[in-house]
Write an enzyme that holds these catalytic residues in place. Structure first.
Site, PDB file in Angstrom:
ATOM      1  N   HIS A  65       0.825  -1.220   0.000  1.00 18.37           N
ATOM      2  CA  HIS A  65       0.000   0.000   0.000  1.00 18.37           C
ATOM      3  C   HIS A  65       0.862   1.274   0.000  1.00 18.37           C
ATOM      4  O   HIS A  65       0.724   2.106  -0.909  1.00 18.37           O
ATOM      5  CB  HIS A  65      -0.994  -0.025   1.158  1.00 18.37           C
ATOM      6  N   HIS A  90       3.504   7.029   5.359  1.00 17.81           N
ATOM      7  CA  HIS A  90       2.304   7.750   5.782  1.00 17.81           C
ATOM      8  C   HIS A  90       1.460   7.024   6.824  1.00 17.81           C
ATOM      9  O   HIS A  90       0.744   7.660   7.593  1.00 17.81           O
ATOM     10  CB  HIS A  90       1.440   8.161   4.575  1.00 17.81           C
ATOM     11  N   GLU A  94       0.488   6.169  12.567  1.00 15.54           N
ATOM     12  CA  GLU A  94      -0.859   5.798  12.963  1.00 15.54           C
ATOM     13  C   GLU A  94      -0.963   4.315  13.336  1.00 15.54           C
ATOM     14  O   GLU A  94      -1.620   3.958  14.307  1.00 15.54           O
ATOM     15  CB  GLU A  94      -1.834   6.107  11.812  1.00 15.54           C
ATOM     16  N   ASP A  95      -0.303   3.488  12.559  1.00 13.93           N
ATOM     17  CA  ASP A  95      -0.541   2.050  12.708  1.00 13.93           C
ATOM     18  C   ASP A  95       0.573   1.266  13.396  1.00 13.93           C
ATOM     19  O   ASP A  95       0.407   0.088  13.680  1.00 13.93           O
ATOM     20  CB  ASP A  95      -0.776   1.414  11.319  1.00 13.93           C
ATOM     21  N   ASP A 158      -3.371   8.370  -1.281  1.00 11.04           N
ATOM     22  CA  ASP A 158      -3.734   7.302  -0.347  1.00 11.04           C
ATOM     23  C   ASP A 158      -5.158   6.837  -0.645  1.00 11.04           C
ATOM     24  O   ASP A 158      -5.452   5.647  -0.776  1.00 11.04           O
ATOM     25  CB  ASP A 158      -3.615   7.880   1.073  1.00 11.04           C
TER      26      ASP A 158
HETATM   27 MN    MN Z   1      -2.880   4.609   3.813  1.00 12.36          MN
END
Ligand code: MN
Length: 760
Positions: A65, A90, A94-95, A158
């Protein structure tokens, strides 16, 4: 589920990932500097490691991704190394366990800042999952929160990749993401001039939202493709010949409308696919130098209209004046031989690139044209391109009506988006403070607000908030709204609530003040009424009775002063009562300063006249300064407000004014005795012929009179004319006249008059 999962061969997978990465590197095309390539490699390694245990819904390793997003960022939007790095990273903050600080340490502040922006946007979306953030707000927020426009561009990339891979999501998720894309991201791409991306986003969304209609149109387009090609060839034939003759280098192709826009036409016009007349357009792309662009597009236009009759109502010239998002093209609609209108778009290769890729491409050409032939934009130039987009977003061209309708961007520059501690978003006007935020949360929170933690740091109430700030309001039960709060709040809500609270507070204070006044007046046997309060607030120069009571409560007006005023008014009011009796039928316009208990009856003969020097006289009186009466002068009394009675000479310069305007306030006055033991001041003016001995003679005359006291004396001489001002203290008019007679005997004195002061 598991049956769908392919066998995983870790070694093979690793090879495939590297292959995808190599492909990304190839598509950067630009000659990135060595350092940039190293940074991209580093970003890839960091992302690969951070996402190593993650897989997408499709089952493939997650890293595909970010690689795909990076590829869109470079090859479809045309951004540079820094954006590729950000795209690769990116989703890490967050992840995964990586933080913004890690990003800053490894890739610098700029990259960290962009990734932070991307993370925040995702967080907002997640929080709003249930409530579904109002789209308009989200669009504005997207723009406002992104201090760097690259945040938006990467977010678009994205989203585009997520849309391309939406197939493996659950149906409800598909619908939610597709609607969001249609509502937010496609218009945004349009705004940025990214037509190719906008169209793809729309078509993909449409595919999930209305799969049946989507399939129908796709099939019909495919079925009619050959027929269309034949038509285009036939239509182009004469044009091609003329273009060749004119020596213009070109490419000609038929462009079908997007599936989504065909569907929209079908719906808007209520017609089947077959009856949508402009399913496709002919696009003529000219290869030429930049300086020949305009002349060549017009030359081509002229060739097209030589062969086919144009529809004047459907002509658009975006070459002379490009659209606000940078779009340039000539559009004309002409009548084909088969009796069908056909749209022809004429543009240069550069214009076509800009139309497809947006301003990134626009910049590339601009830079290349500047001279060194290097198509790589400098970092500096890139910044200026970013600014250009920012300007575009902030001040939409009023002509770009097609856009303004769904995007009221002029609003967003004046708004900020702030988070609550639980991550909710609140919209506030620019320059809003922590206190505005507190009132935005709840009126009570605002009223009790004593400060706020902004991004964890304690700040005063007046702290100006920025988009993206997270604010925690601190309150105290003891806090009350303050007058000075009004100086720094900007929201109407906070302002009106504070004012309302202050009003309420003042009302309470005023009630206290009134009570204090009533109690003290009671001791003076006076009851409070409107006349009294009116006169008091006028006397103390406050705007309203409420202000008067507040000042009494706060002791800025002392009761001592009130008492003094009332007592002096009371003297005058006695006279008013008398006047009222005297002037029958005429209601006195002048209210008494206070309402008294019924005044004692007074003997009528005495009551009518002010007797000056009478020990029994109950009225306070003073000699008017304007005419300084002395015993024996013809005089009258004038009732004043607060200063008792003033005694004027009948021939006072102000007498006419007083008698004509305030006759009802005039009372007779008389001297108890013609001469007094006390002295009265009088001024005289002496004029004469200047003489060495004159002053001496005058002073001798005055000092000879044992009873005359000279208060002041001044002489002026001008070209032989003498003027003397003398102030003396005398016992009465006879005394003064005596003195004047004696002075008149002095040689050289021509004239002696009693002087009056001009102002009362
Ligand atoms: Mn993404």
């Amino acid at each position: 589920m598991s049956s769908k999962m392919p066998e995983i061969d870790p070694e093979q997978e690793k090879q495939d990932i590297l292959k995808a990465y190599k492909k990304l590197l190839r598509s950067t095309k630009r000659n990135e500097a060595k350092g940039d390539l190293k940074l991209i490699r580093k970003a890839f390694d960091v992302a690969l490691d951070a996402h190593k245990d993650m897989r997408r819904k499709s089952g493939e390793p997650y890293i595909y991704h970010p690689i795909a997003v990076a590829e869109i960022v470079t090859s479809e939007i045309g951004l540079g190394a820094k954006s590729i790095v950000c795209a690769l990273l990116h989703d890490t903050v967050e992840d995964t366990d990586l933080t913004v600080e890690d990003m800053s340490r490894m890739f610098g502040d700029k990259v960290a800042q962009i990734i932070d922006g991307l993370t925040k946007l995702s967080t907002v979306l997640d929080i709003q999952e249930d409530k579904s953030l109002q789209a308009e707000n989200f669009r504005k927020m997207l723009l406002t929160m992104s201090s760097d426009i690259r945040v938006i561009l990467i977010k678009l990339a994205d989203r585009l990749h997520n849309m391309r891979t939406l197939g493996s999501m659950r149906r409800d998720k598909q619908l939610k993401i597709a609607s969001e894309t249609m509502f937010i991201y496609a218009p945004l791409a349009h705004r940025l001039g990214l037509y190719a991306i906008k169209t793809e986003l729309e078509d993909l969304s449409f595919k999930y939202i209305e799969p049946d209609l989507y399939d129908l149109i796709v099939n019909k387009l495919r079925d009619s493709a050959r027929q269309r090609t034949r038509f285009i060839n036939k239509f182009s034939f004469p044009i091609i010949n003329s273009l060749n003759d004119a020596g213009i280098d070109y490419e000609i192709k038929g462009r079908t409308k997007s599936v989504y826009s065909i569907a929209r036409k079908m719906k808007a016009q209520g017609v089947p696919f077959e009856e949508v007349y402009d399913i496709f357009a002919i696009r003529l792309i000219l290869n030429c130098e930049m300086e020949n662009e305009k002349s060549n597009t017009w030359k081509a236009y002229s060739i097209v209209t030589d062969h086919y009759v144009p529809n004047p109502g459907r002509f658009r010239d975006w070459v002379s004046k490009p659209k606000s998002n940078g779009y340039e093209s000539l559009h004309t609609t002409v009548m084909s031989d088969s009796g069908k209108w056909v749209e022809v778009q004429i543009r240069t290769r550069r214009m076509d690139d800009v139309a497809e890729k947006g301003l990134a491409a626009h910049w590339k050409y601009k830079d290349a044209n500047k001279g060194d032939g290097q198509p790589t934009p400098t970092e500096n130039g890139f910044e200026s391109w970013l600014n250009q987009i920012r300007d575009l977003l902030e001040s939409p061209d009023p002509n770009a009506i097609d856009f303004i309708d769904d995007f009221k961007l002029n609003l967003f520059a004046e708004e900020i988006f702030v988070f609550t501690p639980t991550g909710e978003v609140r919209t506030l006007p620019a320059n809003a403070t922590s206190l505005d935020f507190a009132f935005e949360i709840h009126t009570e929170v605002g009223m009790r607000c004593i400060g706020a933690k902004v991004n964890g740091k304690l700040n005063p109430l007046s702290h100006n908030l920025k988009s993206g700030d997270q604010v925690e309001v601190l309150t105290s039960n003891k806090q009350k709204p303050k007058e000075d709060w009004l100086a720094f709040v900007v929201t109407a809500k906070a302002k009106s609530k504070i004012k309302q609270a202050l009003k309420e507070e003042n009302r309470k204070i005023a009630m206290d003040g009134k009570e204090i006044l009533e109690r003290k007046l009671k001791q003076m046997k006076i009851t409070i009424d409107n006349d009294l309060t009116n006169n008091l607030h006028k006397h103390f120069k406050v705007k309203t009775s409420q202000d008067l009571f507040i000042q009494i409560a706060k002791k800025t007006i002392e009761f001592r002063d009130i008492k003094e005023f009332i007592e002096s008014s009371r003297n005058a009011s006695k006279w008013y009562n008398l006047l009222k009796n005297r002037i029958t039928g005429t209601e006195s316009r002048q209210n008494s300063a206070l309402t008294e208990k019924p005044s004692r009856p007074r003997p009528k003969d005495k009551g009518d006249t002010v007797v000056i020097g009478d020990a029994n006289q109950q009225m306070d009186y003073v000699m008017a300064k304007c005419c300084s009466p002395i015993p024996g002068d013809d005089v009258f009394g004038f009732v004043t407000i607060g200063e008792g009675i003033k005694i004027h000479r009948t021939n006072c310069p102000n007498a006419i004014h007083i008698r004509s305007n305030y006759a009802y306030r005039v009372v007779p006055a008389a001297w108890a005795n013609k001469e007094e033991h006390t002295s009265f001041g009088a001024s005289i003016l002496i004029t004469g012929i200047d003489d060495m001995g004159l002053v001496n003679s005058i002073t001798t005359v005055i000092s000879k009179d044992l009873n005359v006291n000279m208060k002041s004396i001044s002489f002026e001489s001008n070209d032989g004319v003498f003027e003397g001002h003398i102030k003396v203290l005398v016992q009465g008019i006879h005394h003064l006249n005596n003195l004047i007679d004696n002075l008149k005997k002095v040689d050289g004195i021509k004239k002696i008059v009693r002087e009056d002061e001009k102002e009362s």
